[in-house]
Design an enzyme around this catalytic site. Sequence first.
Site, PDB file in Angstrom:
ATOM      1  N   GLY A  50     -18.420 -11.937 -14.218  1.00 36.98           N
ATOM      2  CA  GLY A  50     -18.854 -10.978 -15.403  1.00 36.98           C
ATOM      3  C   GLY A  50     -20.473 -10.766 -15.115  1.00 36.98           C
ATOM      4  N   ARG A  87     -22.991 -11.564  -4.573  1.00 37.46           N
ATOM      5  CA  ARG A  87     -22.300 -10.568  -4.759  1.00 37.46           C
ATOM      6  C   ARG A  87     -23.284  -9.509  -5.021  1.00 37.46           C
ATOM      7  NH1 ARG A  87     -17.819 -11.028  -9.676  1.00 37.46           N
ATOM      8  NH2 ARG A  87     -16.879  -9.445  -8.282  1.00 37.46           N
ATOM      9  N   GLN A 195      -8.156  -9.686 -14.217  1.00 40.85           N
ATOM     10  CA  GLN A 195      -9.007 -10.237 -15.338  1.00 40.85           C
ATOM     11  C   GLN A 195      -8.609 -10.036 -16.619  1.00 40.85           C
ATOM     12  OE1 GLN A 195      -9.931  -8.954 -12.402  1.00 40.85           O
ATOM     13  NE2 GLN A 195     -11.855  -9.725 -11.764  1.00 40.85           N
ATOM     14  N   ASP A 236     -21.088  -3.102 -14.835  1.00 40.16           N
ATOM     15  CA  ASP A 236     -21.868  -4.194 -13.968  1.00 40.16           C
ATOM     16  C   ASP A 236     -23.272  -3.729 -13.519  1.00 40.16           C
ATOM     17  OD1 ASP A 236     -18.714  -4.914 -13.669  1.00 40.16           O
ATOM     18  OD2 ASP A 236     -19.930  -6.546 -12.958  1.00 40.16           O
ATOM     19  N   ASN A 246     -18.083  -0.225 -13.042  1.00 41.71           N
ATOM     20  CA  ASN A 246     -17.404  -1.311 -13.420  1.00 41.71           C
ATOM     21  C   ASN A 246     -16.302  -1.546 -12.808  1.00 41.71           C
ATOM     22  OD1 ASN A 246     -17.270  -2.936 -15.910  1.00 41.71           O
ATOM     23  ND2 ASN A 246     -15.499  -1.903 -16.511  1.00 41.71           N
ATOM     24  N   LYS A 247     -15.319  -2.438 -13.404  1.00 39.43           N
ATOM     25  CA  LYS A 247     -14.159  -2.961 -12.514  1.00 39.43           C
ATOM     26  C   LYS A 247     -13.303  -1.730 -12.114  1.00 39.43           C
ATOM     27  CE  LYS A 247     -13.333  -6.263 -11.535  1.00 39.43           C
ATOM     28  NZ  LYS A 247     -13.704  -6.699 -10.226  1.00 39.43           N
TER      29      LYS A 247
HETATM   30  O1  MRU Z   1     -15.248  -8.865 -10.907  1.00 41.38           O
HETATM   31  P1  MRU Z   1     -15.687  -9.431 -11.955  1.00 41.38           P
HETATM   32  O2  MRU Z   1     -14.693  -9.885 -12.607  1.00 41.38           O
HETATM   33  O3  MRU Z   1     -16.909 -10.133 -11.938  1.00 41.38           O
HETATM   34  O4  MRU Z   1     -15.843  -7.922 -12.683  1.00 41.38           O
HETATM   35  C1  MRU Z   1     -16.104  -7.945 -14.130  1.00 41.38           C
HETATM   36  C2  MRU Z   1     -16.443  -6.675 -14.740  1.00 41.38           C
HETATM   37  O5  MRU Z   1     -16.093  -5.722 -13.964  1.00 41.38           O
HETATM   38  C3  MRU Z   1     -16.931  -6.776 -16.299  1.00 41.38           C
HETATM   39  O6  MRU Z   1     -16.103  -5.699 -16.926  1.00 41.38           O
HETATM   40  C4  MRU Z   1     -18.389  -6.690 -16.287  1.00 41.38           C
HETATM   41  O7  MRU Z   1     -18.966  -7.543 -15.615  1.00 41.38           O
HETATM   42  C5  MRU Z   1     -18.868  -5.978 -17.161  1.00 41.38           C
HETATM   43  S1  MRU Z   1     -18.596  -7.300 -18.711  1.00 41.38           S
HETATM   44  C6  MRU Z   1     -19.545  -8.413 -18.853  1.00 41.38           C
END
Ligand code: MRU
EC number: 5.3.1.23
Length: 345
Positions: A50, A87, A195, A236, A246-247
């Site tokens: 996150g 990351r 997730q 993100d 974003n994801k």
């Molecule tokens: O790969 P992750 O699980 O870290 O990805 C997280 C996301 O894409 C969330 O939607 C993003 O961090 C925003 S929420 C706080």
Amino acid sequence: MENFSSVCLRLKSNKISILDQRKIPQEEVWLEVTTAAKMHKIIKRLSVRGAPLIGVCASLMIGVLALEKTNSLEQLKEWSEYLKTSRPTAVNLFTCLDRMLVIMKTNEEKMDETNVKGLLVKEAEAILKEEVEMCERMGEHGAKLIESGDNILTYCNTGGLATPGVGTALGVIIKAHQSGKKIHVYACETRPLLQGGRLTAWELAKNKIPFTLICDNMAASLMRKGKIDKVFLGADRIATNGDFANKIGTYSVAIAAKLHNVPMYSVAPVSTIDFECESGDQIEIEQREPKEVRGVRDYIWAPDCNCYNPAFDVTPIETVSGIVLDVGVFTTKEIQSGALKKLKK
Ligand code: MRU
């Protein structure tokens, strides 16, 4: 360092413990993290994840390491740079660690090492506090967009497992529910790492919010049937023109929402805006291992084959209704007129 406790992060007697998100919901295992190498490893493998949370955890690690007499400023700078390599996409990791680096670089010639280390501890505590408060404010602004009776679709995980506070998009949903609005959530499972299916479902259940879990490929048909009133999800990294990473899969949800006139908002703290990045095309997208597409955890169902596995995609601002920030709700029109650029401090 001041003690702290959230859904997935504990700071007690200057020791950091993190709830291992790879194991949720089957097991709730806390990991004690005492070195930069371990923090790097658990960020990379998504035991902690996150955008806001990884920035907070990395800077807390530097704060905790600063308390050790034997760790020099040179070593702390090296660890800060090293943690940045865990990351590449979420900008929060870089902004938080850069704040720690600025403290070291601007003060090392003026002060003795012990005092600089004291400032580092204070900065890490300030980052943590600010992120918790920003979650509260995003929740308050975003919840005003939700009406009783709404069916809300969300994607990935954006709650207390992605931030040190109530969350971003999930924080908005939680705040609306806590204020007595009768809502129902459709949580997309979020392939490949699930997730949504593992973490958002766990958080929604803990918060006693009525929800239905769906596979990602079910979202568009629910919209066509008129079953979704609004979409809230996270970010993100937000470029100053409003495009946001974003994801992976967020862009597909945005296209479907746009086609079906479903209002969709990205929810993020101002710390997720990259003021150096003018458009989504400039955002580096993390590529992850093929194994994650071929199966889940240790269960592999696909043959050994080529796989494409970007962890994020970029959603252009024109496909959504706006962005909810801790400083207020911004419409797409306002963002296109340069509203985000004006937020730079
Ligand atoms: O790969 P992750 O699980 O870290 O990805 C997280 C996301 O894409 C969330 O939607 C993003 O961090 C925003 S929420 C706080």
